[in-house]
Design an enzyme around this catalytic site. Structure first.
Site, PDB file in Angstrom:
ATOM      1  N   TRP A 370      16.587  16.158 -59.689  1.00  0.00           N
ATOM      2  CA  TRP A 370      16.439  15.189 -60.781  1.00  0.00           C
ATOM      3  C   TRP A 370      17.024  15.711 -62.087  1.00  0.00           C
ATOM      4  O   TRP A 370      17.283  14.945 -63.009  1.00  0.00           O
ATOM      5  CB  TRP A 370      14.960  14.787 -60.945  1.00  0.00           C
ATOM      6  CG  TRP A 370      14.047  15.878 -61.500  1.00  0.00           C
ATOM      7  CD1 TRP A 370      13.952  17.137 -61.055  1.00  0.00           C
ATOM      8  CD2 TRP A 370      13.134  15.749 -62.613  1.00  0.00           C
ATOM      9  NE1 TRP A 370      13.032  17.836 -61.777  1.00  0.00           N
ATOM     10  CE2 TRP A 370      12.499  17.010 -62.749  1.00  0.00           C
ATOM     11  CE3 TRP A 370      12.787  14.723 -63.475  1.00  0.00           C
ATOM     12  CZ2 TRP A 370      11.532  17.260 -63.717  1.00  0.00           C
ATOM     13  CZ3 TRP A 370      11.814  14.973 -64.446  1.00  0.00           C
ATOM     14  CH2 TRP A 370      11.206  16.227 -64.564  1.00  0.00           C
ATOM     15  N   ASP A 371      17.238  17.035 -62.127  1.00  0.00           N
ATOM     16  CA  ASP A 371      17.863  17.645 -63.295  1.00  0.00           C
ATOM     17  C   ASP A 371      19.109  16.870 -63.728  1.00  0.00           C
ATOM     18  O   ASP A 371      19.381  16.705 -64.922  1.00  0.00           O
ATOM     19  CB  ASP A 371      18.309  19.082 -62.983  1.00  0.00           C
ATOM     20  CG  ASP A 371      17.219  19.955 -62.399  1.00  0.00           C
ATOM     21  OD1 ASP A 371      16.387  19.429 -61.628  1.00  0.00           O
ATOM     22  OD2 ASP A 371      17.214  21.162 -62.685  1.00  0.00           O
ATOM     23  N   GLU A 510       5.003  21.580 -60.939  1.00  0.00           N
ATOM     24  CA  GLU A 510       4.858  21.912 -59.514  1.00  0.00           C
ATOM     25  C   GLU A 510       3.759  22.934 -59.236  1.00  0.00           C
ATOM     26  O   GLU A 510       3.594  23.358 -58.088  1.00  0.00           O
ATOM     27  CB  GLU A 510       6.208  22.397 -58.974  1.00  0.00           C
ATOM     28  CG  GLU A 510       7.235  21.274 -58.945  1.00  0.00           C
ATOM     29  CD  GLU A 510       8.660  21.748 -58.683  1.00  0.00           C
ATOM     30  OE1 GLU A 510       8.974  22.885 -59.102  1.00  0.00           O
ATOM     31  OE2 GLU A 510       9.435  21.003 -58.083  1.00  0.00           O
ATOM     32  N   LYS A 623       3.499  24.183 -65.211  1.00  0.00           N
ATOM     33  CA  LYS A 623       4.762  24.901 -65.120  1.00  0.00           C
ATOM     34  C   LYS A 623       5.731  24.425 -66.187  1.00  0.00           C
ATOM     35  O   LYS A 623       6.491  25.208 -66.756  1.00  0.00           O
ATOM     36  CB  LYS A 623       5.365  24.649 -63.731  1.00  0.00           C
ATOM     37  CG  LYS A 623       6.656  25.372 -63.428  1.00  0.00           C
ATOM     38  CD  LYS A 623       7.141  24.973 -62.024  1.00  0.00           C
ATOM     39  CE  LYS A 623       8.484  25.598 -61.690  1.00  0.00           C
ATOM     40  NZ  LYS A 623       9.063  24.998 -60.467  1.00  0.00           N
ATOM     41  N   GLN A 624       5.698  23.105 -66.442  1.00  0.00           N
ATOM     42  CA  GLN A 624       6.720  22.537 -67.304  1.00  0.00           C
ATOM     43  C   GLN A 624       6.243  21.186 -67.816  1.00  0.00           C
ATOM     44  O   GLN A 624       5.239  20.651 -67.351  1.00  0.00           O
ATOM     45  CB  GLN A 624       8.013  22.368 -66.523  1.00  0.00           C
ATOM     46  CG  GLN A 624       7.910  21.345 -65.385  1.00  0.00           C
ATOM     47  CD  GLN A 624       9.031  21.470 -64.395  1.00  0.00           C
ATOM     48  OE1 GLN A 624       8.911  22.180 -63.405  1.00  0.00           O
ATOM     49  NE2 GLN A 624      10.136  20.779 -64.664  1.00  0.00           N
TER      50      GLN A 624
END
Lengths: 806, 806
Positions: A370-371, A510, A623-624
């Site tokens: 998806w980046d 994640e 994580k993000q």
């Protein structure tokens, strides 16, 4: 211009300093990182910056977009193909005799007494020079200039200069094509050889030719090479050779030439290389194409191809360059990120997209995530709309695979894979190995479903920004319908809540697997459904015949539009209303709290606990960016207070273990008015690879971070966004204190706007004449004008009326 | 026993110190030399002592006797085949994960903080151990013991021990078969790949298999390998593995195993390797033979094969060992030379002989020269008569090629090639390249004709010493007849001199080309003719039917015998009667005189002029023993005064640029009574490779020098020679002052004599019972006795009567 190199000819090639990334110390420990940083790519081929003369350790890489293989390995991965860059220099006193040993000049056999390597981002060239001192005290300067042509993507080239500084005699130069390449050469457990060699011919037509065939799909990759233009520097007449041979040495082939050179005389020669693969030749073998192109290349020469290549870069920078007044270092940082981002995309084939690691290394197996759509695509939408369209066409091309993924998982429509390669089917391996060697299942491919909504989102963004209804009609609409159908089958109706829920997913964060109702996923799925319904309705009205054909082909039920709208309207989003917080997923707030307070030298949050997933899952550490990501992408989703509250909450709990994270927090900080914080986070993002902030820059580019760097600049500090209600482009710059101005170019619905933002003024130039009226909102006020004269410049003061200068 | 190694298990394997060649400092500059010194060979295969872990620089080599290829190169050469010895050790904390980088422990990636490598000549094993300190400060001891089996020549093996000294965790060990091997890997101009790879299979039956096919004759070479017996040291139970894979990586295949090991725990494992080639399988593919043998090898294990291997060496040393009392260092020197000499011969196939560089490197292209018959063969005649016979059978097998050589040159009979490989035809390239890169014709193959007489000479020597008339009848006689016929056609009658002359040759001294009447060549040709005549006459009488068949087959004319005798009798030898000098060739004494007076640190004469052949040809400087060689080989050729005069004259003018030279002068010095001078020259000869006295030890063994070392010991200091007039064996020792005694074993006409020579006494033991009466001359006096009791020891005092002890 600093005199970086012994060879003046190399100094003369260089651009201005703020276009250069300079490595001025030879440090083999940094070889892997520099191979990534100094990768040259034209989107078709990517060649890591491994030394022509070799190094220990090294991880040379040469990749062609779209060439994947699995073989015996656990993963279908981007194939590390034969290496074209090898050149060895032998500085002997005499012509080599049969039983003589000769050592090539390199950092293993010699002392490196002077070293410099420079990536010239303006021109897309890599210049490297070492002065070697051998065991006999002989000092030799060897410099190279390398490019991977953007003019003819099949061509690459190296010009070499060599000068014996305190000796003279016979030099030998060996140019190689090395088919011994493997993937993961530094990892004996996962190392894989993905091709066989069909031919390694020598000398037929005074050139090398080597042909590799991938093991699974028998894709043929042909590579030809010739040494050209051997002469004393600046002289037209060829240098007489003592010996010249072409040899086939198994997986390698080599061209060797020997000649005599005097003390402090400089020899120059060019290595011309041509590569083709059978996919672009309708399955035909690449041999003839290579030979024909190489013959032309030899007659045209290295310099002409270099000039055409740098001209292409000049044109690309005309679109892409962003100039910051006030910090040369920030300028260089921006260019570093944009250089790799813009170089990696390829419009030559809809079969390929941009991988998470670019064509810069083997990390993430060369797969597309998806980046691409969420992090990299915006740059292309606003800068190179054609490339943006090509990236999305890749997804359209892979709809078949996505349908198969949905079918396998028991759903309707199209479920895009978490990791995509050539087929569009899921490429993530079923498990990974942990540090104890135990196999651990990888769930992302099965349940990290948001990627499907992300792609649908990107399609709509692109069509809006580029004003490209033709693409929507030809590709986008089918993709929207199929992804909406996936969500339609994926959601469940929660009778108690009387809402739709999406259970058992992984969100962008994640660290938490198998969660229910990840807000990001649910909201993006709803958006997907809404946009599919709206677009379909719109296009049915505008293009009734074409849409009718499409719907017939898709075996579509008319009731679906209404159901999509209903699901979207009733999509459940977990919230803590009191605290204005969106809950990342059901039960997240019940997890053990943890807030980061310390940062390491690289600006990364420090976590002192056990970094195992099993433990992290029990905490609120993420994580993000996840919920914040949602608030960035869906701007109308929440009011300002809610956005602020969620930013404040999640930012403290984010470990930024993904390079996708910090740039998004920077963007949100800027939106919330904290420009200096945004600047700090942006700087860290911009240095992701240069400072190797994640410790794995050696495995390839953090391409998403390069896209995030652009987004923070343009969407953040530049304040550029489409105003969905008015349909106008908004521009509301707000610069970090360190900057005097920020200049950039964006394309908007066919208009090209050159913007120069100062703290209190904005200047816009429309470089091209175009029919129609451009409507923009600047610092909240609407403006409209005709672009009748190319080069017209409009200056607007913040909170004042526009004044139009000639 | 000194504790050379960290791993006690390695120390325990070692023999006594005077059997060891110890390298106790890691010095990459000496890698090439040590690869030669530490070559292990069983005559069938030779494997250079390259490190299992690799090195920079390195020149690994693995050769099979008789496997030659020319391909695109200038020369048919011994093929450097796939390498079987590679093993890498990865000392990681964790099981390797996909995107992790891992560096093998070696001298490039680590500091080598302790190092020792030992060639154990008694057992024919090579033990190497390094303690590596990696970047993290982790220290790991890695030791290996390697053999190339003499019991089953197809088997090789390595036992590896590894111990993490100050850390623990997961180790990975990778065993490779590397088919990327090329000849002359250190010379880009002459580097050549001589085989293609047919198969590189992995894991079918839990083993590696790689098959190479030579490019010209399509000889198949199959190599299989398996890791075996992975365990903690001393434990029977296998160590549990975390991961185990077999992979095919193009020209390489690899077996990788991962396991956990604790701090200061030692892991051991064996690498078992089996090799076959299609020539020995009647052209069949070696795959099945490899798989069957490897399966047996796995069930028998490394230790059992090692034991059988060392038992063979024990038996060989029983025949070959020479013991010197008084100097441990001289003992070691002798053993070093004999170890390589005896290890390299192979009786398994008459298709192969011993090359000038052994199976120890690529120098002289693996070709067979006169070195074999004149320098190496005597050792085998007196020590391993079967091997001597096999070496001569090689020449008989190649008679067809030699006949073709004669035909091409316009002569009759058989002209043996100057450089011989598989076909018996001339293999020397037509030209070499000088230091300016210019092609220079090589004349040796056309006119260095003495090799043909040398081989005939060796046949007669062997038959006399071994008392093997059957070989003479089956092979030797035909060879004598055909070589005599060559000379018969080669000589010219000089009507003026009324003698036969041989014009336009090169003698052993190759500094002078195109000379007329080289005394060595003329005298050896005459000897060839005489011996052919005598043997044919003798055998016609003894074996009339067989000889008649042979002569019919050879289309032989009865007049030839008489003509051979006439030519021999009238062979012209240039002389300066006044000075008692034989003139090396016509006009030699008219050349510019030069006498050597200075010697360098290695004991080599120093020449201060221009070392170009064109200049040397104008001088009396000679490359190596030539006339002195003649006087050594043909003992009745000249009286003592003439021998002394010629020795004195030529010795001063000899540059010893060939390793064939100094040992011969040592032998002559000893014959002339100058034992201390002989000892000095002998010591230098014995150190040829250990001290790299010719600067090219890296390219392979100086095998002729090893043979010369034996000849000086036995023929010189031991005073052993057949007395041609009496037919008795003469033994007349005369020892250097430094030695207390010299003990050796020789075989003579079926008798085995164990001789212990002291300055004033000689002791002889006949270890075996044998019928008949042994007649020997000791210090000039004849003795005769029956070997009725095994182990009977006879002691004789110099100049006194024998006293017989029980």
């Amino acid at each position: 211009m600093a005199a970086y190199f012994y060879h003046e000819a190399l100094n003369r090639l260089l651009s201005e300093d703020d276009w250069l990334i300079v490595q001025d110390t030879y440090d083999p420990k940094s070889n892997f990182k520099h191979e990534t940083l100094f990768t040259l790519t034209n989107g078709y081929m990517g060649t890591r910056g491994a030394f022509e003369q070799g190094a220990v350790p090294e991880m040379p890489g040469n990749y062609l977009a779209g060439i994947f293989n699995k073989g015996d390995g656990p993963v279908r991965e981007l194939v590390n193909l034969p290496q074209w860059h090898g050149i060895s220099v032998f500085a002997n006193r005499n012509a080599l005799r049969y039983a003589e040993e000769a050592s090539p000049l390199n950092a293993q056999t010699c002392e490196v007494i002077r070293f410099c390597r420079i990536l010239d981002m303006k021109q897309g060239i890599l210049i490297s020079e070492s002065v070697y001192r051998d065991r006999d005290g002989h000092e030799t300067a060897v410099g190279t200039c390398r490019f991977v042509s953007r003019h003819d993507v099949h061509r690459t080239g190296i010009r070499l200069f060599a000068t014996p500084l305190n000796h003279e005699g016979v030099f030998g130069i060996e140019s190689r094509i090395d088919g011994s390449a493997v993937n993961w050469n530094t990892n004996p457990k996962f190392r894989a050889k993905h091709f066989n060699l069909l031919a390694a011919e020598d000398g037929d037509s005074e050139q090398l030719y080597l042909e590799a065939v991938t093991k699974d799909e028998a894709i043929h990759i042909g590579m030809g090479s010739a040494i050209h233009g051997l002469s004393r520097i600046g002289q037209q007449t060829p240098l007489p050779t003592i010996y010249h041979k072409f040899s086939n040495e198994g997986e390698e082939c080599a061209e060797y030439v020997e000649f005599r050179i005097g003390r402090q005389e400089t020899v120059q020669l060019d290595k011309l290389v041509v590569t083709y693969q059978s996919l672009e030749l309708n399955g035909g073998r690449p041999r003839d194409a290579v030979h024909r192109n190489l013959a032309r290349y030899r007659s045209e020469g290295w310099t002409q191809e270099l000039r055409k290549h740098t001209n292409r870069y000049a044109k690309m920078w005309q679109e892409a360059d962003i100039q910051i007044a006030g910090s040369e270092e920030d300028n260089r940082l921006v260019r570093f990120n944009l250089f790799h981002l813009m170089s990696t995309a390829y419009s030559g084939s809809p079969a390929v997209s941009m991988a998470a690691k670019g064509l810069h290394g083997e990390g993430y197996w060369g797969h597309v995530f998806w980046d691409t759509e969420i992090f990299m695509l915006p740059f292309f939408m606003y800068t190179f709309p054609d490339l943006a369209q090509s990236l999305l066409k890749y997804r359209y091309e892979k709809l078949g695979g996505a349908r198969e993924n949905a079918r396998i998982a028991g759903y309707a429509g199209a479920k895009f894979p978490w990791q995509s390669a050539a087929s569009g089917q899921e490429e993530i391996p079923p498990f990974s190995y942990d540090e104890h060697g135990a196999a651990q299942p990888l769930w992302m491919g099965k349940i990290e479903d948001h990627v499907t909504a992300d792609i649908a989102y990107a399609v709509c963004q692109y069509v809006a920004v580029a004003d490209d209804p033709a693409f929507m009609l030809a590709c986008g609409l089918e993709l929207l319908i199929e992804t909406a159908r996936f969500w339609q089958s994926r959601v469940e109706y929660d009778a108690e809540r009387r809402q739709y829920v999406i259970l058992n997913v992984i969100g962008p964060d994640e660290f938490h697997e198998h969660v229910d109702n990840n807000a990001y996923t649910n909201a993006m799925a709803a958006r997907n459904l809404v946009q599919a319904a709206a677009t379909l309705t719109d296009f049915q009205a505008r293009f009734p015949a074409e849409v009718s054909d499409l719907l017939a082909r898709l075996d579509w039920r008319p009731d679906d539009i209404a159901e999509w709208r209903k699901i979207a309207a009733l999509m459940y989003i977990p919230r803590d209303e009191e605290r204005l917080l969106i809950e990342q997923f059901d039960g997240y707030f019940q997890k053990k709290d943890y807030q980061f307070t310390a940062f390491d030298a690289l600006g990364m949050p420090v976590y002192t606990g056990n970094p195992q997933l099993a433990e992290l899952e029990q905490t609120q550490i993420i994580k993000q960016a996840d919920t914040v990501m949602l608030l960035l992408l869906l701007r109308g989703f929440a009011d300002a207070a809610t956005v602020q509250a969620n930013y404040d909450y999640y930012e403290k709990r984010t470990w930024h273990q993904s390079s996708l994270s910090m740039g998004m927090y920077a963007l949100m900080a800027q939106r919330l008015g904290d420009t200096e914080k945004a600047y700090d986070l942006w700087l860290r993002t911009a240095r992701t690879d240069l400072m190797d902030r994640h410790g794995n820059a050696g495995l390839g580019l953090h391409a998403a971070a390069t896209g995030a760097v652009w987004q923070v600049l343009i969407f953040g500090f530049g304040g550029v966004q489409p105003d969905e209600s008015s349909g106008m482009l908004e521009i509301a710059p707000s610069l970090p204190r360190a900057w005097k101005s920020l200049s950039f170019t964006v394309q908007w619905r066919g208009y090209r706007l050159a913007v120069e933002a100062e703290p209190e003024h904005l200047h816009i130039t429309l470089p091209e004449i175009r029919q129609g009226i451009l409507q923009v909102k600047i610092w909240g006020r609407p403006y409209a004008w005709r672009a009748e004269h190319s080069g017209e410049r409009i200056s607007i003061a913040r909170r004042r009326e526009a004044s139009i200068n000639g």
